[in-house]
Enzyme design. Sequence first.
Site, PDB file in Angstrom:
ATOM      1  N   GLY A 231     -72.640  43.023  20.163  1.00 38.59           N
ATOM      2  CA  GLY A 231     -72.504  41.518  20.883  1.00 38.59           C
ATOM      3  C   GLY A 231     -73.196  41.600  22.230  1.00 38.59           C
ATOM      4  O   GLY A 231     -73.678  42.708  22.551  1.00 38.59           O
ATOM      5  N   ASN A 232     -73.381  40.376  22.752  1.00 41.20           N
ATOM      6  CA  ASN A 232     -73.650  40.321  24.055  1.00 41.20           C
ATOM      7  C   ASN A 232     -73.205  39.004  24.644  1.00 41.20           C
ATOM      8  O   ASN A 232     -72.821  38.123  23.893  1.00 41.20           O
ATOM      9  CB  ASN A 232     -75.349  40.440  24.165  1.00 41.20           C
ATOM     10  CG  ASN A 232     -76.090  39.645  22.910  1.00 41.20           C
ATOM     11  OD1 ASN A 232     -75.746  38.469  22.855  1.00 41.20           O
ATOM     12  ND2 ASN A 232     -76.521  40.204  21.854  1.00 41.20           N
TER      13      ASN A 232
ATOM     14  N   GLY B 240     -78.477  47.774  24.005  1.00 39.24           N
ATOM     15  CA  GLY B 240     -78.133  49.417  23.411  1.00 39.24           C
ATOM     16  C   GLY B 240     -76.791  49.781  23.808  1.00 39.24           C
ATOM     17  O   GLY B 240     -76.407  50.711  23.151  1.00 39.24           O
TER      18      GLY B 240
ATOM     19  N   GLU C  11     -81.433  39.901  22.722  1.00 33.99           N
ATOM     20  CA  GLU C  11     -81.107  38.664  22.709  1.00 33.99           C
ATOM     21  C   GLU C  11     -81.498  37.601  23.683  1.00 33.99           C
ATOM     22  O   GLU C  11     -80.955  36.569  23.817  1.00 33.99           O
ATOM     23  CB  GLU C  11     -79.897  38.304  21.988  1.00 33.99           C
ATOM     24  CG  GLU C  11     -79.678  39.155  20.640  1.00 33.99           C
ATOM     25  CD  GLU C  11     -80.398  38.565  19.411  1.00 33.99           C
ATOM     26  OE1 GLU C  11     -81.332  37.705  19.701  1.00 33.99           O
ATOM     27  OE2 GLU C  11     -80.081  39.172  18.370  1.00 33.99           O
TER      28      GLU C  11
ATOM     29  N   HIS D  67     -72.206  36.065  22.350  1.00 32.06           N
ATOM     30  CA  HIS D  67     -72.958  36.369  20.877  1.00 32.06           C
ATOM     31  C   HIS D  67     -71.896  37.477  20.229  1.00 32.06           C
ATOM     32  O   HIS D  67     -71.784  38.383  20.896  1.00 32.06           O
ATOM     33  CB  HIS D  67     -74.266  36.709  20.833  1.00 32.06           C
ATOM     34  CG  HIS D  67     -74.893  37.188  19.514  1.00 32.06           C
ATOM     35  ND1 HIS D  67     -74.695  36.660  18.286  1.00 32.06           N
ATOM     36  CD2 HIS D  67     -75.363  38.374  19.326  1.00 32.06           C
ATOM     37  CE1 HIS D  67     -75.014  37.282  17.370  1.00 32.06           C
ATOM     38  NE2 HIS D  67     -75.511  38.460  17.912  1.00 32.06           N
TER      39      HIS D  67
ATOM     40  N   HIS E  39     -70.147  39.021  16.406  1.00 36.62           N
ATOM     41  CA  HIS E  39     -70.589  39.218  14.879  1.00 36.62           C
ATOM     42  C   HIS E  39     -69.304  39.044  14.102  1.00 36.62           C
ATOM     43  O   HIS E  39     -68.773  39.799  13.159  1.00 36.62           O
ATOM     44  CB  HIS E  39     -71.180  40.636  14.546  1.00 36.62           C
ATOM     45  CG  HIS E  39     -72.596  40.902  15.117  1.00 36.62           C
ATOM     46  ND1 HIS E  39     -73.345  42.147  15.162  1.00 36.62           N
ATOM     47  CD2 HIS E  39     -73.253  39.877  15.725  1.00 36.62           C
ATOM     48  CE1 HIS E  39     -74.462  42.068  15.733  1.00 36.62           C
ATOM     49  NE2 HIS E  39     -74.479  40.561  15.909  1.00 36.62           N
TER      50      HIS E  39
ATOM     51  N   HIS F 236     -75.912  36.962  10.091  1.00 34.55           N
ATOM     52  CA  HIS F 236     -76.180  37.559  11.460  1.00 34.55           C
ATOM     53  C   HIS F 236     -74.637  37.374  12.260  1.00 34.55           C
ATOM     54  O   HIS F 236     -74.105  38.541  12.464  1.00 34.55           O
ATOM     55  CB  HIS F 236     -77.256  37.075  12.013  1.00 34.55           C
ATOM     56  CG  HIS F 236     -77.464  37.733  13.671  1.00 34.55           C
ATOM     57  ND1 HIS F 236     -78.485  37.554  14.314  1.00 34.55           N
ATOM     58  CD2 HIS F 236     -76.709  38.596  14.173  1.00 34.55           C
ATOM     59  CE1 HIS F 236     -78.316  38.183  15.666  1.00 34.55           C
ATOM     60  NE2 HIS F 236     -77.391  38.837  15.469  1.00 34.55           N
TER      61      HIS F 236
HETATM   62 ZN    ZN Z   1     -76.219  40.088  16.868  1.00 33.33          ZN
END
Ligand code: ZN
Length: 211
Positions: free
Chosen positions: A30-31, A48, A78, A97, A99, A159
């Site tokens: 995620g971010n 990363g 992203e 963001h 998943h 996604h």
């Molecule tokens: Zn993603």
Amino acid sequence: MAFTEEEVKSEVIWAMKALYNKGLMTGVGGNASARLPNSEEIWITPSGLYKPRLTEEDLVKIDLEGNVIEGVLKPSMEWHFHTEIYKRRSDVNAVVHAHSPYSTGLAIAGVEIRPITLEAALMLAKVPVVPFKYPGTKELAEEVGERIMGTRLLILQNHGVIGVGYEMIEAVTAVEILEEVSMMTFIAKMMGRLIEIPPEEIEVIKKLYRI
Ligand SMILES: [Zn+2]
């Protein structure tokens, strides 16, 4: 609410831990980003790294074109959709963001969120689904940008999900609520029955809560 750069950074760190601890993302999956209100620069998670272990020093400050202003690491791949959202939504200061397995899984199965709880009826009435585009691309950012107006949540087909808010707690809460309702929907579907809140009740609820 974050009022200083340090607070903005600590909100981003907190969001990654919160989403990870809820099982809504893997350590690298995620971010998140945040900014001071009206700022043209954002703090974003790096690419990363294992997100629940991030510290403030790992974050990267970029402008809305993706240029690095501060920080030594590479910004999240992203960053395109993060900046696209800030460009279009002056009311948004935090983007996450994740998943989320149930929210994403239901969309993969083509199952729509129905008004089964108060929150689902009010908040999730329409969660736009963004068609599949490769992660990290400008194409994905464009699709996100086209659907982000007037919503707090988006589902990215095959996604994950995006949550936005005036502040970080709103963005994270939106993603949590979407996942909770998705789990309930999944359970009800598995049991073979899904009872919705009748439309007239939703109208009463809206008046009651002045929404
Ligand atoms: Zn993603």
